[in-house]
Motif scaffolding. Structure first.
Motif, mmCIF file in Angstrom:
data_model
loop_
_atom_site.group_PDB
_atom_site.id
_atom_site.type_symbol
_atom_site.label_atom_id
_atom_site.label_comp_id
_atom_site.label_asym_id
_atom_site.label_seq_id
_atom_site.Cartn_x
_atom_site.Cartn_y
_atom_site.Cartn_z
ATOM 1 N N GLU A 1 11.485 0.543 -6.630
ATOM 2 C CA GLU A 1 10.039 0.653 -6.468
ATOM 3 C C GLU A 1 9.637 2.117 -6.460
ATOM 4 O OE1 GLU A 1 9.404 -3.460 -3.939
ATOM 5 O OE2 GLU A 1 9.316 -1.558 -2.872
ATOM 6 N N ALA A 2 8.363 2.353 -6.719
ATOM 7 C CA ALA A 2 7.880 3.731 -6.738
ATOM 8 C C ALA A 2 6.451 3.795 -6.235
ATOM 9 C CB ALA A 2 7.948 4.290 -8.156
ATOM 10 N N TYR A 3 6.165 4.883 -5.536
ATOM 11 C CA TYR A 3 4.796 5.214 -5.138
ATOM 12 C C TYR A 3 4.262 6.199 -6.155
ATOM 13 C CZ TYR A 3 5.639 2.926 -0.701
ATOM 14 O OH TYR A 3 5.910 1.990 0.261
ATOM 15 N N ILE A 4 2.983 6.063 -6.493
ATOM 16 C CA ILE A 4 2.363 6.905 -7.511
ATOM 17 C C ILE A 4 1.021 7.404 -6.999
ATOM 18 C CG2 ILE A 4 1.357 6.894 -9.849
ATOM 19 C CD1 ILE A 4 3.519 4.735 -10.518
ATOM 20 N N ASN B 1 -3.184 1.380 -2.205
ATOM 21 C CA ASN B 1 -3.293 1.985 -0.884
ATOM 22 C C ASN B 1 -4.663 1.643 -0.288
ATOM 23 O OD1 ASN B 1 -3.415 3.588 1.377
ATOM 24 N ND2 ASN B 1 -2.913 5.491 0.330
ATOM 25 N N ASP B 2 -4.703 0.611 0.548
ATOM 26 C CA ASP B 2 -5.961 0.120 1.117
ATOM 27 C C ASP B 2 -6.711 1.179 1.916
ATOM 28 O OD1 ASP B 2 -5.631 -2.424 0.034
ATOM 29 O OD2 ASP B 2 -4.546 -3.168 1.791
ATOM 30 N N ALA C 1 -11.123 10.290 0.172
ATOM 31 C CA ALA C 1 -10.840 11.725 0.265
ATOM 32 C C ALA C 1 -9.409 12.001 0.734
ATOM 33 C CB ALA C 1 -11.842 12.402 1.190
ATOM 34 N N LEU C 2 -8.670 10.956 1.147
ATOM 35 C CA LEU C 2 -7.249 11.141 1.474
ATOM 36 C C LEU C 2 -6.493 11.715 0.278
ATOM 37 C CD1 LEU C 2 -6.384 7.893 3.490
ATOM 38 C CD2 LEU C 2 -6.336 10.247 4.351
ATOM 39 N N TRP D 1 -1.391 8.493 -1.481
ATOM 40 C CA TRP D 1 -0.773 7.756 -2.598
ATOM 41 C C TRP D 1 -1.746 6.680 -3.064
ATOM 42 C CZ3 TRP D 1 0.349 2.482 -2.274
ATOM 43 C CH2 TRP D 1 0.354 1.921 -0.993
ATOM 44 N N ILE D 2 -1.632 6.286 -4.336
ATOM 45 C CA ILE D 2 -2.612 5.347 -4.889
ATOM 46 C C ILE D 2 -2.043 3.946 -5.071
ATOM 47 C CG2 ILE D 2 -4.166 4.869 -6.829
ATOM 48 C CD1 ILE D 2 -4.424 7.938 -7.163
ATOM 49 N N ILE D 3 -0.900 3.827 -5.753
ATOM 50 C CA ILE D 3 -0.316 2.499 -5.972
ATOM 51 C C ILE D 3 1.188 2.523 -5.726
ATOM 52 C CG2 ILE D 3 -2.054 1.706 -7.632
ATOM 53 C CD1 ILE D 3 0.072 2.264 -9.870
#
Length: 125
Positions: A22-25, A80-81, A88-89, A99-101
């Protein structure tokens, strides 16, 4: 400019943090600084499987909207809920809370096509 050495980078200014399959992007510190104050992050692709370099969402700043491209192909597992209440995070902490997804990587060999921190630093000058 903050460019963590433990991440991989795309020419489109996204970063990838790999954890197993898995990866965070997210987008890089450089990208968020170029966009300015981010007011909305839209990711309509959760649950979809996308190819490398496909658009997975968009990032809206005060003066512009920019597409976000998938650095490696895979299934979009989560958004990322926290960005719904505080987009602005992405500006404040692009490599951490911003992180976004999260994705399930379809082809780990695609990671080899990404840039190292050193190469990304050269790209942005």
């Amino acid at each position: 400019m903050n460019i963590p050495a433990n991440l991989k980078y795309s020419n489109d200014h996204e970063w990838v943090h790999v954890e197993g399959n898995e990866a965070y992007i997210g987008i890089t510190d450089f990208a968020q600084s170029q966009l300015g104050d981010i007011v909305f992050v839209d990711v309509p692709t959760v649950g979809e499987t996308l190819a490398q370099n496909e658009v997975f969402g968009s990032i809206e700043a005060v003066k512009t909207v920019s597409d976000a491209f998938l650095p490696v192909g895979g299934e979009v597992l989560a958004f990322n809920d926290a960005l719904e209440n505080d987009p602005a995070l992405v500006n404040k902490d692009p490599y951490g809370e911003g992180w976004i997804i999260k994705i399930s990587i379809a082809n780990a060999a695609e990671l080899d096509t990404l840039l190292s921190a050193e190469d990304y630093a050269k790209l942005i000058g």
